[in-house]
Design a protein around this motif. Structure first.
Motif, mmCIF file in Angstrom:
data_model
loop_
_atom_site.group_PDB
_atom_site.id
_atom_site.type_symbol
_atom_site.label_atom_id
_atom_site.label_comp_id
_atom_site.label_asym_id
_atom_site.label_seq_id
_atom_site.Cartn_x
_atom_site.Cartn_y
_atom_site.Cartn_z
ATOM 1 N N UNK A 53 0.829 -1.204 0.000
ATOM 2 C CA UNK A 53 0.000 0.000 0.000
ATOM 3 C C UNK A 53 0.866 1.258 0.000
ATOM 4 N N UNK A 54 1.951 1.235 0.748
ATOM 5 C CA UNK A 54 2.864 2.380 0.792
ATOM 6 C C UNK A 54 3.485 2.623 -0.578
ATOM 7 N N UNK A 55 3.901 1.557 -1.246
ATOM 8 C CA UNK A 55 4.489 1.693 -2.577
ATOM 9 C C UNK A 55 3.462 2.221 -3.575
ATOM 10 N N UNK A 56 2.233 1.753 -3.492
ATOM 11 C CA UNK A 56 1.191 2.261 -4.392
ATOM 12 C C UNK A 56 0.998 3.766 -4.202
ATOM 13 N N UNK A 59 3.779 5.611 -5.872
ATOM 14 C CA UNK A 59 3.597 5.630 -7.326
ATOM 15 C C UNK A 59 2.562 6.679 -7.721
ATOM 16 N N UNK A 60 1.472 6.768 -6.989
ATOM 17 C CA UNK A 60 0.460 7.785 -7.292
ATOM 18 C C UNK A 60 1.050 9.188 -7.189
ATOM 19 N N UNK A 61 1.830 9.410 -6.154
ATOM 20 C CA UNK A 61 2.452 10.725 -5.977
ATOM 21 C C UNK A 61 3.382 11.047 -7.147
ATOM 22 N N UNK A 62 4.158 10.060 -7.575
ATOM 23 C CA UNK A 62 5.097 10.282 -8.679
ATOM 24 C C UNK A 62 4.344 10.579 -9.967
ATOM 25 N N UNK A 63 3.293 9.799 -10.243
ATOM 26 C CA UNK A 63 2.535 9.993 -11.480
ATOM 27 C C UNK A 63 1.849 11.349 -11.502
ATOM 28 N N UNK A 64 1.449 11.836 -10.343
ATOM 29 C CA UNK A 64 0.717 13.097 -10.273
ATOM 30 C C UNK A 64 1.570 14.296 -10.645
ATOM 31 N N UNK A 65 2.880 14.195 -10.499
ATOM 32 C CA UNK A 65 3.755 15.350 -10.762
ATOM 33 C C UNK A 65 4.614 15.167 -12.004
ATOM 34 N N UNK A 66 4.447 14.050 -12.720
ATOM 35 C CA UNK A 66 5.251 13.776 -13.914
ATOM 36 C C UNK A 66 4.381 13.948 -15.149
ATOM 37 N N UNK A 67 4.597 15.016 -15.899
ATOM 38 C CA UNK A 67 3.771 15.304 -17.073
ATOM 39 C C UNK A 67 3.970 14.307 -18.207
ATOM 40 N N UNK A 68 5.042 13.509 -18.147
ATOM 41 C CA UNK A 68 5.329 12.580 -19.241
ATOM 42 C C UNK A 68 4.619 11.240 -19.078
ATOM 43 N N UNK A 246 9.976 -22.652 -18.016
ATOM 44 C CA UNK A 246 9.814 -21.690 -16.927
ATOM 45 C C UNK A 246 8.687 -20.735 -17.283
ATOM 46 N N UNK A 247 7.887 -20.373 -16.263
ATOM 47 C CA UNK A 247 6.797 -19.413 -16.440
ATOM 48 C C UNK A 247 6.970 -18.275 -15.436
ATOM 49 N N UNK A 248 6.737 -17.049 -15.897
ATOM 50 C CA UNK A 248 6.816 -15.873 -15.039
ATOM 51 C C UNK A 248 5.570 -15.009 -15.246
ATOM 52 N N UNK A 249 4.507 -15.269 -14.475
ATOM 53 C CA UNK A 249 3.317 -14.421 -14.587
ATOM 54 C C UNK A 249 3.629 -12.991 -14.145
ATOM 55 N N UNK A 250 3.071 -12.032 -14.862
ATOM 56 C CA UNK A 250 3.235 -10.619 -14.541
ATOM 57 C C UNK A 250 1.881 -10.063 -14.105
ATOM 58 N N UNK A 251 1.852 -9.593 -12.850
ATOM 59 C CA UNK A 251 0.614 -9.121 -12.244
ATOM 60 C C UNK A 251 0.520 -7.600 -12.354
ATOM 61 N N UNK A 252 -0.692 -7.094 -12.690
ATOM 62 C CA UNK A 252 -0.881 -5.664 -12.815
ATOM 63 C C UNK A 252 -2.237 -5.247 -12.237
ATOM 64 N N UNK A 253 -2.349 -3.962 -11.946
ATOM 65 C CA UNK A 253 -3.592 -3.397 -11.416
ATOM 66 C C UNK A 253 -3.703 -1.952 -11.868
ATOM 67 N N UNK A 254 -4.933 -1.539 -12.185
ATOM 68 C CA UNK A 254 -5.164 -0.148 -12.574
ATOM 69 C C UNK A 254 -4.963 0.776 -11.387
ATOM 70 N N UNK A 255 -4.579 2.018 -11.659
ATOM 71 C CA UNK A 255 -4.452 3.031 -10.619
ATOM 72 C C UNK A 255 -5.809 3.300 -9.961
#
Length: 255
Positions: A53-56, A59-68, A246-255
Motif C-alpha cells: 500500500x505504501x508503494x502504491x 507511485x500515485x504521488x510520482x505519477x501526479x507530478x510527472x507530465x510525461x 519456466x513461467x513468469x506471470x506478470x501481475x498488474x492493477x489499474x491506478x
C-alpha cells in the motif's frame, strides 16, 4: 527506467525492504513495478500489505507530478504462494505470462527459405534495419514491450549478441523481411514483417538459425516469449520442438 528503494521500519525495527521501478512501454503504459520483502521473523503481521500500500501511494504521488506519464499501472512480480495470495487480495491480476522455452539441438538438415527471400550474412551495418523492424512489428504491443532507443539497442548487442555469425536475416530486395538474432545462450529477437507472415518464413529462419548455432558449438537453443502473444509464438516454437521450462506471470492493477 528509474527506481527508488529503501528499508522499511516499524516502531524503529527494520521489518523489510521496498523498491519501486518505473518505465514506459510501447503502448503508452507507464508501469510502476512495486517490489517488497518482509524479514522472516516479522511475517504474518500484515507488513507485506502495508509495504504494498505504501508503494502504491508513492507511485500515485510520482505519477501526479510527472507530465510525461502515459496510462499508469501498478505491477508486481510475486515470488511465492504467500506473495501471490497477497497481491490477489490487493486486486492484482495476471496481465500476461513470460515463458522460457528451450530446444535441444541436433545436427541439422539442409534448410531452404521460401521462394522470394534471400539470406545475407549479418554485420554491424544491419543493426539499424533490425532495430527499426523490431520497433515496427512490436509497436503498440500491450504485453510489456519496451521500445529502447537505438543506442540502448546497440549497447545490448555489444554486451550480449556481438557474434553476427549467429544472426539470421532474410531480405526482399533492400527490405529486411524476417530476422532471428541469437547469442550463445539466448535468442532475444525473432520477427517477420506483417506482409510476409503466413509464408513459412519464421519457421525456416529459425531452422536456419539452429544450423548456425550448431555449427558454432551451441547445443541448446533458448528464448523467452509471451504465452498470450496474439501472433501465436508459443505454438510456432512448439512446432519446432521447443518446450516451456519456466513461467513468469506478470501481475498488474489499474491506478
Amino acid at each position: 527506467m528509474e527506481f527508488s528503494e529503501g528499508v522499511v521500519s516499524v516502531a524503529g525495527l527494520e521489518v523489510g525492504a521496498a523498491r519501486m521501478t518505473w518505465w514506459d512501454e510501447a503502448d503508452g503504459t507507464r508501469l510502476y513495478l512495486l517490489l517488497g520483502s518482509v524479514a522472516a521473523m516479522h511475517r504474518g503481521r500484515g507488513h507485506g500489505r502495508e509495504i504494498l500500500a505504501w508503494l502504491e501511494e508513492r507511485a500515485r504521488e510520482h505519477a501526479a507530478v510527472d507530465d510525461s506519464v502515459g496510462t499508469p499501472l501498478f505491477g508486481t512480480n510475486p515470488g511465492s504462494e504467500r506473495d501471490v495470495a497477497l497481491v490477489l487480495a490487493a486486486g492484482y491480476r495476471v496481465a500476461f505470462t513470460r515463458v522460457r522455452m528451450t530446444l535441444a539441438l541436433a545436427e541439422p538438415p539442409e534448410v531452404r527459405l521460401p521462394e522470394g527471400f534471400e539470406l545475407r550474412p549479418a554485420s554491424v551495418n544491419d543493426h539499424r534495419a533490425v532495430f527499426e523492424a523490431n520497433a515496427e512489428v512490436f509497436a503498440g504491443s500491450s504485453l510489456g514491450y519496451i521500445q529502447d532507443s537505438f543506442s540502448e539497442f546497440e549497447q545490448e548487442i555489444a554486451d550480449d549478441y556481438p557474434d553476427h555469425r549467429l544472426w539470421t536475416l532474410a531480405w526482399v530486395g533492400d527490405r529486411l523481411a524476417g530476422w532471428v538474432v541469437s547469442g550463445q545462450d539466448d535468442t532475444p529477437w525473432v520477427g517477420v514483417q506483417n506482409e510476409w507472415r503466413r509464408h513459412g518464413l519464421a519457421s525456416a529462419l529459425l531452422r536456419t538459425n539452429h544450423a548456425q548455432l550448431w555449427e558454432h558449438g551451441v547445443r541448446t537453443a533458448s528464448l523467452w516469449t509471451v504465452a498470450e502473444n496474439p501472433t501465436g509464438s508459443v505454438a510456432l516454437y512448439e512446432s519446432l520442438g521447443y518446450r516451456i521450462v519456466e513461467r513468469q506471470p506478470r501481475y498488474r492493477k489499474a491506478f
